[in-house]
Scaffold this motif. Structure first.
Motif, PDB file in Angstrom:
ATOM      1  N   LEU A 174      -5.717 -65.021   6.999  1.00 51.91           N
ATOM      2  CA  LEU A 174      -4.387 -64.494   7.298  1.00 51.91           C
ATOM      3  C   LEU A 174      -3.892 -63.635   6.144  1.00 51.91           C
ATOM      4  N   ALA A 175      -3.357 -62.458   6.478  1.00 51.99           N
ATOM      5  CA  ALA A 175      -2.812 -61.567   5.447  1.00 51.99           C
ATOM      6  C   ALA A 175      -1.594 -60.833   5.986  1.00 51.99           C
ATOM      7  N   SER A 176      -0.655 -60.575   5.098  1.00 48.28           N
ATOM      8  CA  SER A 176       0.476 -59.707   5.399  1.00 48.28           C
ATOM      9  C   SER A 176      -0.020 -58.271   5.284  1.00 48.28           C
ATOM     10  N   VAL A 197       4.860 -58.896  14.150  1.00 50.90           N
ATOM     11  CA  VAL A 197       5.692 -60.095  14.233  1.00 50.90           C
ATOM     12  C   VAL A 197       6.829 -59.852  15.229  1.00 50.90           C
ATOM     13  N   ILE A 250       0.842 -58.578  10.538  1.00 55.20           N
ATOM     14  CA  ILE A 250      -0.117 -59.472   9.887  1.00 55.20           C
ATOM     15  C   ILE A 250      -1.507 -59.143  10.408  1.00 55.20           C
ATOM     16  N   SER A 251      -2.517 -59.711   9.745  1.00 59.75           N
ATOM     17  CA  SER A 251      -3.887 -59.609  10.238  1.00 59.75           C
ATOM     18  C   SER A 251      -4.586 -60.940  10.032  1.00 59.75           C
ATOM     19  N   CYS A 297       3.465 -63.406  17.327  1.00 61.11           N
ATOM     20  CA  CYS A 297       3.125 -62.011  17.078  1.00 61.11           C
ATOM     21  C   CYS A 297       2.523 -61.366  18.322  1.00 61.11           C
ATOM     22  N   VAL A 327       1.094 -67.984  14.843  1.00 60.23           N
ATOM     23  CA  VAL A 327       0.530 -68.089  13.498  1.00 60.23           C
ATOM     24  C   VAL A 327       1.285 -69.203  12.787  1.00 60.23           C
TER      25      VAL A 327
END
Length: 170
Positions: free
Chosen positions: A48-50, A145, A58-59, A127, A80
């Motif tokens: 998970l990443a911003s 989001v 996010i990804s 999301c 998430v």
């Protein structure tokens, strides 16, 4: 004192090399959920990443061989969930192949867009998936989001390091 890299021990790229290097990288632990035709699906993610603040995006990565991939490949929305250190069993349940992830003792409810929302997590988001980018045997999912709650169950975050779930050390 920092160690000087020994370039003589460098190895060529391989799945084992990548796994070995990323065992050294502590990552936060999240659970991704979605609504499928046959019920809810979910998996544990350490990717998970911003991505963007405007718009908020996010990804995360998901393997195309994962049992939940058929649902993730066609759904419009995902949940998430950022896990707390005390939720290592929940993380293990969602990481275990063949587990009934939404059975007791997992506590959840249906949230916005029909997304399964897990109880007691540190924070959660719903999301809308924007795209799925091929990346080897995985897809990188980019999602915007829609809504969420940053004030969940409290406590320190759950981390994944050296092949196991762990917490912060002082």
């Amino acid at each position: 004192m920092t160690a000087t890299p020994d370039l003589r021990t460098a190895r060529p790229a391989s799945p084992d090399l990548l796994r070995s290097v990323f065992r050294q990288h502590a990552a936060g632990v999240a659970v991704i959920t979605a609504r499928g035709d046959d019920g809810p699906v979910g998996f544990t993610a350490t990717s998970l990443a911003s991505v963007s603040a405007e718009p908020p995006m996010i990804s995360f990565g998901v393997g195309t061989g994962a049992s939940c991939w058929p649902v993730i490949s066609r759904t419009e929305h995902v949940g998430v969930h950022v896990l707390a250190e005390r939720q290592h069993e929940l993380a293990a349940t969602f990481a275990r192949s063949g587990a009934d992830r939404f059975a007791e003792p997992t506590r959840w409810r249906e949230g916005p867009e029909g997304i399964p929302v897990l109880d007691g997590v540190l924070a959660w988001l719903v999301c809308r998936i924007v795209t799925r980018v091929p990346a080897g045997d995985h897809r990188v999912v980019l999602a915007e989001v829609v809504l969420g709650d940053p004030a969940g169950g409290g406590g320190p975050p759950l981390l994944y390091h050296q092949g196991q779930f762990t917490g912060l050390r002082e």
